[in-house]
Design an enzyme around this catalytic site. Structure first.
Site, PDB file in Angstrom:
ATOM      1  CG  HIS A 199       4.970  -9.301  -0.897  1.00  0.00           C
ATOM      2  ND1 HIS A 199       4.198  -9.611   0.204  1.00  0.00           N
ATOM      3  CD2 HIS A 199       5.957 -10.229  -0.936  1.00  0.00           C
ATOM      4  CE1 HIS A 199       4.699 -10.678   0.805  1.00  0.00           C
ATOM      5  NE2 HIS A 199       5.763 -11.071   0.132  1.00  0.00           N
ATOM      6  CG  LEU A 223      -4.689  -7.503  17.685  1.00  0.00           C
ATOM      7  CD1 LEU A 223      -5.772  -6.652  17.024  1.00  0.00           C
ATOM      8  CD2 LEU A 223      -4.971  -7.674  19.167  1.00  0.00           C
ATOM      9  CB  CYS A 283      -0.030  -2.264  14.591  1.00  0.00           C
ATOM     10  SG  CYS A 283       0.111  -3.986  14.122  1.00  0.00           S
ATOM     11  CB  SER A 337      -0.319 -14.308  10.731  1.00  0.00           C
ATOM     12  OG  SER A 337      -0.302 -14.415   9.310  1.00  0.00           O
ATOM     13  CG  ASP A 361      -0.279  -0.327   2.521  1.00  0.00           C
ATOM     14  OD1 ASP A 361       0.823   0.181   2.779  1.00  0.00           O
ATOM     15  OD2 ASP A 361      -0.869  -1.103   3.306  1.00  0.00           O
TER      16      ASP A 361
END
EC number: 2.3.1.286
Length: 274
Positions: A119, A245, A262, A220, A104
């Site tokens: 990426h 989380l 975050c 994750s 982003d």
């Protein structure tokens, strides 16, 4: 000061040369949905594979139709408190490099200067044949001009500029070719089934080799392209902290885990370092 924030502060101050790795959880506060639940499982159908995008014309039209709708939100997202806090930490000299799995561009928008976009970036489009680059906003204008009958459609926002647009005849959607060579255009991001460019991986490993600890923010680590750096750090005996989380693939390797958003955790951290 809450115990988790104190522990995170102690970790950051004890290891002044951090390697920072971020993931989707860093950007959910900006309104961008993530792919996985608290257990690291897919919340939705996995993203399109590279070979499907290249070989299946209808799948490619479907991708761009959904992307045209999704860009209305994604093209205007702004950094949140997590991105701003990380930019502040860089300004304080607390880490050597930020490696992000996100596409982003929000770390750069928040002011972070040294970023490896592992990426790629969704705000660019690349020709798969000749390598011509163009802004994603220009592609958006072409898509809307070529498909005026689709402009009234709306769909739920999905991760990475996608939208949950279904039930349409995607074979009718027109996708413009490369203006230079007529080749297939795709976002300048690494699709599933593609390989991360070696120079990005090498730069990340070089920074990791010079770092004293690792800080994972909002990931994750289920995707190998980011997990590999944490696994390498663990093998090297480096301390690893994570703000996330839910479960991560590297839970057994962590020195510290802070299960908060975050934005909340990093904002509180930065406030203690003023």
């Amino acid at each position: 000061m809450p115990g988790d924030v104190q522990a995170l502060r102690d970790f950051v101050t004890a290891h002044p040369r951090l390697f920072v790795l971020t993931g989707a959880g860093c950007s959910t506060g900006s309104g961008i949905p993530d792919y996985r639940d608290d257990e690291g499982a897919w919340k939705r159908r996995p993203p399109i594979q590279y070979r499907t995008f290249m070989d299946d014309t209808v799948a490619r039209r479907r991708y761009w139709a959904r992307g045209m709708i999704g860009w209305r939100m994604f093209g205007h997202v702004a950094p949140n408190a997590a991105h701003r806090a990380l930019a502040t930490l860089e300004g304080q000299g607390r880490y050597s490099l930020l490696v992000t799995q996100n596409v982003d561009g929000l770390h750069e928008a928040a002011g972070t200067r040294d970023v490896v976009d592992l990426h790629g970036r969704m705000d660019r489009v690349v020709c798969t044949q000749c390598g011509h680059l163009l802004p994603r906003q220009q592609m958006q204008e072409w898509l809307e001009s070529a498909n005026p009958g689709w402009l009234h459609l709306h769909a739920e926002d999905a991760p990475d500029g996608d939208a949950d647009l279904e039930g349409e005849d995607f074979s009718r959607f027109e996708v413009p070719p490369c203006p230079v060579c007529g080749g297939i255009l795709k976002p300048d991001v690494v699709f599933f089934g593609e390989t991360v460019p070696p120079d990005r991986v090498e730069r990340a490993y070089a920074a990791l080799a010079q770092s004293g600890a690792v800080l994972v923010v909002g990931s994750s680590l289920m995707v190998y392209s980011g997990y590999r750096f944490v696994a390498a750090a663990s093998r090297a005996g480096l301390p690893i902290a994570a703000v996330n989380l839910g479960r991560t693939r590297a839970d057994a390797m962590l020195t510290l885990k802070v299960e908060q958003s975050c934005a909340d955790a990093l904002s509180a951290l930065v406030a203690t370092l003023d």
